[in-house]
Design a protein around this motif. Structure first.
Motif, PDB file in Angstrom:
ATOM      1  N   LEU A 161       0.854  -1.192   0.000  1.00  0.00           N
ATOM      2  CA  LEU A 161       0.000   0.000   0.000  1.00  0.00           C
ATOM      3  C   LEU A 161       0.887   1.238   0.000  1.00  0.00           C
ATOM      4  O   LEU A 161       1.810   1.349   0.825  1.00  0.00           O
ATOM      5  CB  LEU A 161      -0.900  -0.004   1.236  1.00  0.00           C
ATOM      6  CG  LEU A 161      -1.736   1.247   1.497  1.00  0.00           C
ATOM      7  CD1 LEU A 161      -2.752   1.438   0.374  1.00  0.00           C
ATOM      8  CD2 LEU A 161      -2.443   1.140   2.850  1.00  0.00           C
ATOM      9  N   ARG A 182      -0.440  -6.368 -15.377  1.00  0.00           N
ATOM     10  CA  ARG A 182      -1.267  -6.063 -14.215  1.00  0.00           C
ATOM     11  C   ARG A 182      -2.736  -6.268 -14.552  1.00  0.00           C
ATOM     12  O   ARG A 182      -3.141  -6.183 -15.716  1.00  0.00           O
ATOM     13  CB  ARG A 182      -1.035  -4.630 -13.723  1.00  0.00           C
ATOM     14  CG  ARG A 182      -1.479  -3.534 -14.676  1.00  0.00           C
ATOM     15  CD  ARG A 182      -1.049  -2.172 -14.141  1.00  0.00           C
ATOM     16  NE  ARG A 182      -1.494  -1.085 -15.013  1.00  0.00           N
ATOM     17  CZ  ARG A 182      -1.145   0.192 -14.849  1.00  0.00           C
ATOM     18  NH1 ARG A 182      -0.348   0.538 -13.826  1.00  0.00           N
ATOM     19  NH2 ARG A 182      -1.600   1.113 -15.673  1.00  0.00           N
ATOM     20  N   ALA A 207      -6.467  -5.110 -12.822  1.00  0.00           N
ATOM     21  CA  ALA A 207      -7.285  -4.445 -11.817  1.00  0.00           C
ATOM     22  C   ALA A 207      -8.646  -5.131 -11.764  1.00  0.00           C
ATOM     23  O   ALA A 207      -9.064  -5.751 -12.743  1.00  0.00           O
ATOM     24  CB  ALA A 207      -7.430  -2.971 -12.158  1.00  0.00           C
ATOM     25  N   PRO A 210      -3.668   6.311  -8.249  1.00  0.00           N
ATOM     26  CA  PRO A 210      -4.690   5.323  -7.856  1.00  0.00           C
ATOM     27  C   PRO A 210      -5.015   4.338  -8.975  1.00  0.00           C
ATOM     28  O   PRO A 210      -5.291   3.161  -8.697  1.00  0.00           O
ATOM     29  CB  PRO A 210      -5.884   6.212  -7.500  1.00  0.00           C
ATOM     30  CG  PRO A 210      -5.278   7.491  -7.038  1.00  0.00           C
ATOM     31  CD  PRO A 210      -4.075   7.686  -7.920  1.00  0.00           C
ATOM     32  N   ASP A 270      -3.074   2.932 -10.865  1.00  0.00           N
ATOM     33  CA  ASP A 270      -2.050   1.883 -10.940  1.00  0.00           C
ATOM     34  C   ASP A 270      -2.380   0.699 -10.017  1.00  0.00           C
ATOM     35  O   ASP A 270      -1.680  -0.325 -10.050  1.00  0.00           O
ATOM     36  CB  ASP A 270      -0.676   2.436 -10.542  1.00  0.00           C
ATOM     37  CG  ASP A 270      -0.157   3.474 -11.524  1.00  0.00           C
ATOM     38  OD1 ASP A 270       0.393   4.493 -11.061  1.00  0.00           O
ATOM     39  OD2 ASP A 270      -0.305   3.261 -12.749  1.00  0.00           O
ATOM     40  N   THR A 271      -3.416   0.846  -9.222  1.00  0.00           N
ATOM     41  CA  THR A 271      -3.817  -0.233  -8.315  1.00  0.00           C
ATOM     42  C   THR A 271      -4.213  -1.475  -9.098  1.00  0.00           C
ATOM     43  O   THR A 271      -5.057  -1.415  -9.987  1.00  0.00           O
ATOM     44  CB  THR A 271      -4.997   0.220  -7.433  1.00  0.00           C
ATOM     45  OG1 THR A 271      -4.561   1.298  -6.592  1.00  0.00           O
ATOM     46  CG2 THR A 271      -5.505  -0.924  -6.573  1.00  0.00           C
ATOM     47  N   GLN A 298       0.088  -7.721  -4.951  1.00  0.00           N
ATOM     48  CA  GLN A 298      -0.902  -6.645  -4.942  1.00  0.00           C
ATOM     49  C   GLN A 298      -0.221  -5.296  -4.749  1.00  0.00           C
ATOM     50  O   GLN A 298       0.600  -5.131  -3.831  1.00  0.00           O
ATOM     51  CB  GLN A 298      -1.923  -6.871  -3.825  1.00  0.00           C
ATOM     52  CG  GLN A 298      -2.942  -5.760  -3.670  1.00  0.00           C
ATOM     53  CD  GLN A 298      -3.940  -5.720  -4.806  1.00  0.00           C
ATOM     54  OE1 GLN A 298      -4.469  -6.748  -5.228  1.00  0.00           O
ATOM     55  NE2 GLN A 298      -4.199  -4.517  -5.323  1.00  0.00           N
ATOM     56  N   VAL A 299      -0.606  -4.348  -5.587  1.00  0.00           N
ATOM     57  CA  VAL A 299      -0.186  -2.952  -5.425  1.00  0.00           C
ATOM     58  C   VAL A 299      -1.447  -2.121  -5.254  1.00  0.00           C
ATOM     59  O   VAL A 299      -2.337  -2.162  -6.104  1.00  0.00           O
ATOM     60  CB  VAL A 299       0.622  -2.460  -6.641  1.00  0.00           C
ATOM     61  CG1 VAL A 299       0.858  -0.958  -6.545  1.00  0.00           C
ATOM     62  CG2 VAL A 299       1.946  -3.205  -6.737  1.00  0.00           C
ATOM     63  N   THR A 300      -1.505  -1.385  -4.165  1.00  0.00           N
ATOM     64  CA  THR A 300      -2.650  -0.525  -3.890  1.00  0.00           C
ATOM     65  C   THR A 300      -2.155   0.894  -3.665  1.00  0.00           C
ATOM     66  O   THR A 300      -1.297   1.133  -2.811  1.00  0.00           O
ATOM     67  CB  THR A 300      -3.424  -1.002  -2.644  1.00  0.00           C
ATOM     68  OG1 THR A 300      -3.840  -2.360  -2.835  1.00  0.00           O
ATOM     69  CG2 THR A 300      -4.641  -0.126  -2.398  1.00  0.00           C
ATOM     70  N   VAL A 301      -2.692   1.810  -4.464  1.00  0.00           N
ATOM     71  CA  VAL A 301      -2.321   3.220  -4.359  1.00  0.00           C
ATOM     72  C   VAL A 301      -3.542   3.970  -3.839  1.00  0.00           C
ATOM     73  O   VAL A 301      -4.545   4.106  -4.546  1.00  0.00           O
ATOM     74  CB  VAL A 301      -1.867   3.792  -5.706  1.00  0.00           C
ATOM     75  CG1 VAL A 301      -1.381   5.228  -5.528  1.00  0.00           C
ATOM     76  CG2 VAL A 301      -0.776   2.919  -6.311  1.00  0.00           C
ATOM     77  N   SER A 302      -3.433   4.433  -2.621  1.00  0.00           N
ATOM     78  CA  SER A 302      -4.583   5.060  -1.979  1.00  0.00           C
ATOM     79  C   SER A 302      -4.124   5.940  -0.834  1.00  0.00           C
ATOM     80  O   SER A 302      -3.129   5.645  -0.166  1.00  0.00           O
ATOM     81  CB  SER A 302      -5.543   3.993  -1.458  1.00  0.00           C
ATOM     82  OG  SER A 302      -6.602   4.585  -0.728  1.00  0.00           O
TER      83      SER A 302
END
Length: 121
Positions: free
Chosen positions: A11, A38, A40, A88, A90-91, A116-120
């Motif tokens: 994250l 990736r 989503a 975001p 890119d999540t 997992q990549v989470t941009v938030s």
């Protein structure tokens, strides 16, 4: 048999950075084209970046060009994806994939399990 193990996801806040790693075993990295893909939620999987086995040439999707950098360390049999100025959008779950003796990353022969990549905020 090539095995690929991704790591480095997590994250991060918008504008932040992450570095993903793809450790390959079972084959010499020099002879593998390695790609990052990736997916989503609710979207199709897309190619993000690729580094070829032949001359090390690189490819980036327009959406990440100028922000992401792919590189390889043949001594460590590892490919990296440095992701800067994350957004975001890119999540996603990021996968690395390998094509044996590939000059491109189309139709990979092997896949990793994903990270997992989470941009938030």
């Amino acid at each position: 048999q090539v095995q690929l193990v991704e790591s480095g996801g997590g994250l991060v806040q918008p504008g932040g950075s992450l570095r993903l790693s793809c450790a390959a075993s079972g084959f010499i990295l020099d002879y593998l084209a390695i790609g990052w893909f990736r997916q989503a939620p609710g979207k199709e999987r897309e190619g993000v970046s690729c580094i070829s086995s032949s001359d090390g040439s690189t490819y980036y999707a327009d959406s990440v060009k100028g922000r992401f950098t792919i590189s390889r360390d043949n001594a460590k049999n590892t490919v990296y994806l440095q992701m800067n100025r994350l957004k975001p959008e890119d999540t996603a779950v990021y996968y690395c994939a390998a094509r044996v003796y590939g000059s491109s990353c189309e139709n990979p022969d092997y896949w990793g399990q994903g990270t997992q990549v989470t941009v938030s905020s």
